[in-house]
Design a protein around this motif. Structure first.
Motif, PDB file in Angstrom:
ATOM      1  N   VAL A 201      57.705  26.779  64.138  1.00 52.26           N
ATOM      2  CA  VAL A 201      57.151  26.934  62.943  1.00 52.26           C
ATOM      3  C   VAL A 201      56.505  28.547  62.702  1.00 52.26           C
ATOM      4  O   VAL A 201      56.124  29.001  63.424  1.00 52.26           O
ATOM      5  CB  VAL A 201      56.008  26.044  62.675  1.00 52.26           C
ATOM      6  N   PHE A 202      57.207  28.833  61.479  1.00 54.39           N
ATOM      7  CA  PHE A 202      56.689  30.196  61.087  1.00 54.39           C
ATOM      8  C   PHE A 202      56.253  30.268  59.720  1.00 54.39           C
ATOM      9  O   PHE A 202      56.260  29.172  58.733  1.00 54.39           O
ATOM     10  CB  PHE A 202      58.156  31.026  60.986  1.00 54.39           C
ATOM     11  N   GLY A 203      55.367  31.292  59.565  1.00 50.64           N
ATOM     12  CA  GLY A 203      54.784  31.232  57.997  1.00 50.64           C
ATOM     13  C   GLY A 203      54.921  32.660  57.734  1.00 50.64           C
ATOM     14  O   GLY A 203      54.752  33.688  58.587  1.00 50.64           O
ATOM     15  N   TYR A 204      55.053  32.918  56.092  1.00 53.70           N
ATOM     16  CA  TYR A 204      54.751  34.214  55.629  1.00 53.70           C
ATOM     17  C   TYR A 204      54.255  34.475  54.594  1.00 53.70           C
ATOM     18  O   TYR A 204      54.300  33.476  53.771  1.00 53.70           O
ATOM     19  CB  TYR A 204      56.664  34.799  55.601  1.00 53.70           C
ATOM     20  N   ASN A 205      53.600  35.492  54.369  1.00 56.06           N
ATOM     21  CA  ASN A 205      53.135  35.966  53.052  1.00 56.06           C
ATOM     22  C   ASN A 205      53.197  37.267  52.995  1.00 56.06           C
ATOM     23  O   ASN A 205      54.228  37.800  52.560  1.00 56.06           O
ATOM     24  CB  ASN A 205      51.406  35.699  53.212  1.00 56.06           C
ATOM     25  N   SER A 206      52.324  38.354  53.297  1.00 56.89           N
ATOM     26  CA  SER A 206      52.930  39.798  53.205  1.00 56.89           C
ATOM     27  C   SER A 206      53.613  39.979  54.393  1.00 56.89           C
ATOM     28  O   SER A 206      54.476  41.030  54.384  1.00 56.89           O
ATOM     29  CB  SER A 206      51.906  40.729  52.984  1.00 56.89           C
ATOM     30  N   THR A 207      53.401  39.301  55.600  1.00 55.82           N
ATOM     31  CA  THR A 207      54.244  39.330  56.538  1.00 55.82           C
ATOM     32  C   THR A 207      54.499  38.433  57.392  1.00 55.82           C
ATOM     33  O   THR A 207      53.992  37.127  56.897  1.00 55.82           O
ATOM     34  CB  THR A 207      53.295  40.454  57.791  1.00 55.82           C
ATOM     35  N   THR A 208      55.252  38.170  58.440  1.00 55.03           N
ATOM     36  CA  THR A 208      55.911  36.823  58.926  1.00 55.03           C
ATOM     37  C   THR A 208      55.115  36.587  60.487  1.00 55.03           C
ATOM     38  O   THR A 208      54.967  37.712  61.107  1.00 55.03           O
ATOM     39  CB  THR A 208      57.100  36.858  59.305  1.00 55.03           C
ATOM     40  N   ARG A 209      54.649  35.563  60.691  1.00 51.25           N
ATOM     41  CA  ARG A 209      54.118  35.299  61.972  1.00 51.25           C
ATOM     42  C   ARG A 209      54.763  33.869  62.366  1.00 51.25           C
ATOM     43  O   ARG A 209      54.958  32.753  61.685  1.00 51.25           O
ATOM     44  CB  ARG A 209      52.703  35.355  61.957  1.00 51.25           C
ATOM     45  N   MET A 210      54.845  33.905  63.840  1.00 48.69           N
ATOM     46  CA  MET A 210      55.519  32.583  64.492  1.00 48.69           C
ATOM     47  C   MET A 210      54.307  31.765  64.951  1.00 48.69           C
ATOM     48  O   MET A 210      53.251  32.387  65.721  1.00 48.69           O
ATOM     49  CB  MET A 210      56.271  32.925  65.593  1.00 48.69           C
ATOM     50  N   ILE A 211      53.849  30.474  64.385  1.00 45.92           N
ATOM     51  CA  ILE A 211      52.865  29.691  64.449  1.00 45.92           C
ATOM     52  C   ILE A 211      52.886  29.108  65.967  1.00 45.92           C
ATOM     53  O   ILE A 211      52.054  29.023  66.656  1.00 45.92           O
ATOM     54  CB  ILE A 211      52.424  28.731  63.403  1.00 45.92           C
ATOM     55  N   THR A 212      54.149  28.592  66.122  1.00 45.74           N
ATOM     56  CA  THR A 212      54.470  28.156  67.531  1.00 45.74           C
ATOM     57  C   THR A 212      56.126  28.112  67.756  1.00 45.74           C
ATOM     58  O   THR A 212      56.896  28.168  66.825  1.00 45.74           O
ATOM     59  CB  THR A 212      54.243  26.531  67.666  1.00 45.74           C
ATOM     60  N   ASP A 213      56.184  28.638  68.968  1.00 41.99           N
ATOM     61  CA  ASP A 213      57.704  28.718  69.922  1.00 41.99           C
ATOM     62  C   ASP A 213      58.206  27.324  69.566  1.00 41.99           C
ATOM     63  O   ASP A 213      57.549  26.306  69.296  1.00 41.99           O
ATOM     64  CB  ASP A 213      57.696  29.035  70.916  1.00 41.99           C
ATOM     65  N   PHE A 214      59.515  27.047  69.887  1.00 42.15           N
ATOM     66  CA  PHE A 214      60.244  25.959  69.961  1.00 42.15           C
ATOM     67  C   PHE A 214      59.427  24.749  70.644  1.00 42.15           C
ATOM     68  O   PHE A 214      59.282  24.997  71.942  1.00 42.15           O
ATOM     69  CB  PHE A 214      61.671  25.928  70.367  1.00 42.15           C
ATOM     70  N   THR A 215      59.199  23.595  70.247  1.00 43.93           N
ATOM     71  CA  THR A 215      58.606  22.512  71.101  1.00 43.93           C
ATOM     72  C   THR A 215      59.282  21.069  70.540  1.00 43.93           C
ATOM     73  O   THR A 215      60.078  21.170  69.599  1.00 43.93           O
ATOM     74  CB  THR A 215      56.786  22.431  70.444  1.00 43.93           C
ATOM     75  N   GLY A 216      59.072  20.121  71.240  1.00 41.65           N
ATOM     76  CA  GLY A 216      59.439  18.923  70.860  1.00 41.65           C
ATOM     77  C   GLY A 216      59.021  18.255  69.458  1.00 41.65           C
ATOM     78  O   GLY A 216      58.015  18.414  69.159  1.00 41.65           O
ATOM     79  N   ALA A 217      59.787  18.002  68.786  1.00 40.10           N
ATOM     80  CA  ALA A 217      59.684  17.583  67.508  1.00 40.10           C
ATOM     81  C   ALA A 217      58.795  16.344  67.434  1.00 40.10           C
ATOM     82  O   ALA A 217      58.342  16.030  66.137  1.00 40.10           O
ATOM     83  CB  ALA A 217      61.191  17.204  66.539  1.00 40.10           C
ATOM     84  N   GLN A 218      58.760  15.664  68.422  1.00 37.12           N
ATOM     85  CA  GLN A 218      57.699  14.314  68.186  1.00 37.12           C
ATOM     86  C   GLN A 218      56.595  14.744  69.062  1.00 37.12           C
ATOM     87  O   GLN A 218      55.668  13.721  69.101  1.00 37.12           O
ATOM     88  CB  GLN A 218      58.410  13.312  68.777  1.00 37.12           C
ATOM     89  N   ALA A 220      52.798  16.477  70.250  1.00 39.14           N
ATOM     90  CA  ALA A 220      51.511  16.891  69.416  1.00 39.14           C
ATOM     91  C   ALA A 220      51.386  18.158  69.013  1.00 39.14           C
ATOM     92  O   ALA A 220      50.775  18.703  68.190  1.00 39.14           O
ATOM     93  CB  ALA A 220      50.351  16.463  70.301  1.00 39.14           C
ATOM     94  N   ARG A 221      52.134  19.123  69.827  1.00 40.91           N
ATOM     95  CA  ARG A 221      52.109  20.283  69.277  1.00 40.91           C
ATOM     96  C   ARG A 221      52.471  21.099  67.967  1.00 40.91           C
ATOM     97  O   ARG A 221      51.852  21.875  67.426  1.00 40.91           O
ATOM     98  CB  ARG A 221      52.596  21.122  70.654  1.00 40.91           C
ATOM     99  N   LEU A 222      53.748  20.086  67.696  1.00 40.16           N
ATOM    100  CA  LEU A 222      54.298  20.523  66.462  1.00 40.16           C
ATOM    101  C   LEU A 222      53.428  20.270  65.386  1.00 40.16           C
ATOM    102  O   LEU A 222      53.031  21.087  64.293  1.00 40.16           O
ATOM    103  CB  LEU A 222      55.637  19.733  66.083  1.00 40.16           C
TER     104      LEU A 222
END
Length: 445
Positions: A201-218, A220-222
């Motif tokens: 998951v990534f979010g961007y406004n004035s800059t981009t940040r990675m909220i979490t690296d790749f994790t299982g789609a099912q 709790a971390r996602l």
């Protein structure tokens, strides 16, 4: 969504083999003496006629030649994404392919490691009918693939879905009311994927940040990451109406609120808003850089939810799309906000004639170039439904592989066109082309 989508040429060893399949071996030949050559070879003549590039040397038992057809549907026609040149016109004058490509057993294609050599190009293809419904169960004989206008022989074909690696990118620079609808829809994201999928998951406004690296789609971390990705959005401000009220409330020639007096610089007749940044290019490149590190046997999808605005990025569109096509990444997404209103309710590609009218929307160009799918929604329920629609589209793609004769040293763009013979009115979605890669990526197997 596209292996996504984008075609690529990466160095490794072989295409995945069907389970328990044994490669065909040359038939043993009886030995002959050199003296026999005088009866077999005449000066100035070859022993056999050279086959055409797409003709097959020998048909496999049980495989019939496909019936010819003049009707076809063109894939994308976008041309070189860097130069904007039109795609080369393809002509099909070669014989029909009679030797079957490698066909994994049903249900086994996605379980094999999809590892290709430097000269093999992977093309994910989505086929829809006139009503925008996905067209399943097409035979490999129906497909024609062209590189730079020259027909290629399909060496691998499967309809099995591949596990997905998805970089989910959220535009947090949306207006507050649009952002609120996006926030409420994020709870439906995990339901669009399977346990074998991985999501970052990534979010961007004035800059981009990675909220979490790749994790299982099912996992709790996602869900935790999606909660953290919620943002207030951008306050668009209120334009001052002008007129005498711009000086504030005045009673008996006295300013009742000194904060609105002309001395404080607010007697201007309009509100001065700060410069906005919508670094869409930078956000896509940052997410694609992480996505490119995922294993090669996974379909790589960059899913973005945005209004498509681009302003203030350091990276150019040409630079980003080159990276996407070079790493076989497709861009899929949900278009929201004002940009989505004119295309509301469609699940369709944006064709080139429409792009000049969408100067404030860069997202369709990425989708078109990489063979992805774009949905337009304005309501919370529509946004939630778009997640499932697009992932379903990706899972019902056909995967074609052919051997390219292009040099990897030139590293220039090569166009791709895919046709389906015998069924008129189909819309065929595939990447516009690819950039060769002379060296293997650092992707783990």
């Amino acid at each position: 969504m596209s292996l996504g989508s984008a075609a690529f040429a990466q160095q490794s060893s072989t295409v995945p083999n069907a389970p328990n399949a044994i490669p065909d071996a040359p038939t043993p030949q009886a030995g002959s003496s050199l003296g026999d050559l005088k009866d077999q070879v005449k000066p100035g003549a070859s022993t056999t006629a050279a086959p055409s590039p797409d003709a097959v040397q020998a048909a496999r038992p049980g495989v019939n030649q496909a019936a010819g057809s003049n009707s076809s549907s063109s894939a994308s026609g976008g041309g070189d994404p860097e130069t904007g040149e039109n795609q080369v016109t393809s002509t099909d004058s070669t014989p029909n392919q009679t030797e079957a490509p490698e066909l994994p057993a049903p249900g086994q294609g996605a379980k094999s490691n999809l590892i290709v050599s430097v000269n093999e190009v992977v093309v994910p293809v989505t086929v829809r009918d006139k009503k925008r419904n996905l067209v399943p169960s097409l035979d490999w004989r129906k497909f024609r693939v062209f590189e730079d206008g020259v027909r290629q022989r399909i060496v691998y074909f499967t309809t099995d879905p591949f596990p997905l690696s998805v970089a989910f990118v959220i535009d947090q620079s949306l207006p507050a009311d649009v952002m609120n609808r996006v926030n409420e829809s994020l709870s439906a994201v995990s339901g669009a994927f399977t346990p074998s999928d991985a999501v970052a998951v990534f979010g961007y406004n004035s800059t981009t940040r990675m909220i979490t690296d790749f994790t299982g789609a099912q996992g709790a971390r996602l869900n935790v990451a999606l909660t953290q990705a919620k943002a207030p959005g951008r306050d668009m401000g209120v334009i001052a109406p002008g007129g005498p009220m711009d000086n504030g409330i005045v009673i008996n020639n006295k300013q009742m609120d000194p904060n609105t007096s002309p001395e404080h610089g607010l007697n201007v007749g309009f509100a001065i808003t700060p410069k906005e940044y919508h670094p869409l290019n930078d956000a896509i490149l940052a997410a694609a850089t992480e996505l490119a590190k995922q294993p090669r046997d996974r379909r790589k999808i960059l899913y973005i939810i945005s209004d498509g605005k681009e302003q203030g990025s350091k990276a150019s569109y040409k630079e980003v799309v080159r990276f996407l096509l070079g790493n076989n990444i497709s861009v899929d997404g949900t278009l929201v906000g004002d940009s989505a209103i004119w295309g509301l309710g469609t699940l369709d590609r944006y064709h080139l004639p429409l792009l000049p009218t969408m100067k404030d929307n860069a997202l369709p160009k990425y989708v078109l170039a990489t063979g992805g799918t774009l949905d337009s929604q304005v309501s919370e329920n529509g946004i939630q439904m778009s997640f499932a629609k697009i992932t379903n589209s990706v899972r019902n793609q056909y995967t074609l592989i052919y051997n390219s004769h292009a040099s990897t040293l030139a590293n220039r763009f090569h166009t791709i066109e895919v046709r389906v013979e015998g069924i008129p009115g189909l819309d065929i979605v595939a990447p516009d082309g690819y950039y060769p890669q002379a060296h293997p990526s650092n992707n783990s197997r």
